[in-house]
Design a protein around this motif. Structure first.
Motif: not given
Length: 399
Positions: A31, A80, A82, A84, A101, A103, A105, A138-139, A360
């Motif tokens: 993360l 980074d 997520l 999930l 991962h 998304c 990245h 993602e932050q 996501h």
């Protein structure tokens, strides 16, 4: 042989290695601002290629220059994952519960690592390609601000990035001039009142009714205060108040996001939203508290940067492989880079057939042929950018 042709050969020779890198990253997600193992892994790979990466001040993320001197072109990838669960049944599924991962990245990172290694193998470059492996996209407000504060973009002429797009077939690249992603802010509203009996709402503040008015009226009012072409939206994601059916609660809460494509409108969005929420909530008799968190600005693609991406894309995937990317109301902290220099973001097609696997979601995956396309695209983009930004005398061969 041209540098671009050499990159193509490098990608072909290292295809299996690139896929293995992506799968390693996918199986070991971390993360935002905790990407320590990812950073160490990338650092080892870059040093083996004869490069000298440097860590960002926060301890995660890297900067790595390929070549030397000016001009300087920045390529950026987010590293980074997520929070999930990975729901896929594949050998490279996440080994860490509650992280994956989802998304793309891991693909972005693999592409940039491949570009750095491929260009390092070319020998002399007509300038510097600065690879930025950025933490915490993602932050909110995002790790891009750390990059700006560290001065990484100082002296560079422009920056490029790409993002996986599962709606676009593999082998295609999506481009768009102007806003391609939206600004995204987070909003939390708390209404309070004395509470009371549902039999006598006239003697108190009907807090649920007040919440309902804010939920329904404020988004509509925004639509009358802002040019519709700015595509401003307020969408609520959480509403909470009360427990008993016959008791008017004393407190109620709303959470949502504000999104907008126009940078100038985003600059005044906080003042506007606060004013409208207070107007509607206080008109119902409630006490209003608004917590507004500025998130990320829109990504507004620079026309010249898009032209450079388009030239690289035409060489990489041909005319039929370049498509118009629709605007997205999703947020992307690459937009912060535009505070320092022109930017452009491309969409990398990752759909390999069947139902699209949306971002996501724990089921998200890619057609790994997209990795090679991404390396070839971004390496060519960097080479075109260095050539375009070189001093005129250098381009003409004069001293």
């Amino acid at each position: 042989m041209s540098a671009a042709d050499s990159v193509d050969r490098w990608v072909e020779a290292h295809h299996d290695e690139l896929v293995a890198t992506r799968r390693h990253l996918h199986a070991h997600p971390e993360l935002g601002f905790a990407e320590h193992e990812t950073t160490a892994y990338l650092e080892r790979q870059l040093r083996r290629a004869g490069l000298t990466p440097q860590r960002l001040p926060g301890g995660t993320g890297l900067i790595c220059d390929v070549g030397s001197g000016g001009p300087v072109t920045v390529l950026r990838a987010d590293i980074d994952a997520l929070p999930l669960a990975d729901l896929k049944d594949v050998p490279y599924a996440s080994t860490r519960p509650g992280m994956c991962h989802a998304c793309g990245h891991d693909v972005h990172t693999t592409v940039l690592l491949g570009v750095a290694r491929a260009l390092a193998a070319q020998g002399d470059l007509p300038g510097t390609v600065r690879a930025v492996f950025q933490p915490a996209e993602e932050q909110v407000p995002g790790g891009a601000l750390q990059v700006l504060e560290a001065g990484v973009l100082d002296g560079a002429s422009r920056a490029f990035a790409l993002h996986c797009d599962p709606s676009v077939p593999v082998g295609r690249v999506g481009l768009r001039t102007g806003s391609i992603t939206a600004a995204c802010d987070r909003l939390e509203v708390t209404l309070t009142g004395p509470g009371g009996h549902t039999a006598r709402p006239q003697l108190t503040v009907d807090l649920v009714h007040a919440l309902a008015r804010v939920v329904t009226e404020v988004p509509g009012l925004l639509g009358r205060q802002v040019d519709p072409r700015a595509a401003m939206s307020l969408v609520w994601g959480a509403v909470g108040a009360g427990v008993a059916a016959n008791a008017i609660p004393q407190t109620g809460m709303l959470r949502g996001t504000v999104r907008v494509l126009d940078r100038a409108v985003w600059d005044r969005s906080e003042e506007l939203v606060r004013r409208l929420v207070h107007r509607v909530g206080e008109d119902s008799g409630a006490t209003v508290d608004v917590e507004y968190v500025r998130g990320v600005p829109p990504v507004v693609n620079d026309p010249r940067g898009v032209a450079l991406l388009r030239s690289a894309a035409l060489e990489t995937v041909g005319g039929d492989g370049v498509v118009l990317s629709p605007q997205s109301m999703g947020g992307e902290d690459f937009g912060w880079f535009a505070e320092r220099l022109p930017i452009a973001l491309a969409r990398l097609g990752t759909h390999g057939g069947g139902d699209p696997l949306d971002l996501h979601r724990g089921t998200f995956d890619v057609d790994e042929r997209a990795i090679g396309v991404g390396v070839r695209l971004m390496a060519r983009t960097a080479l075109h950018s260095l050539s375009a930004d070189a001093p005129a005398a250098a381009r003409s061969g004069q001293v």
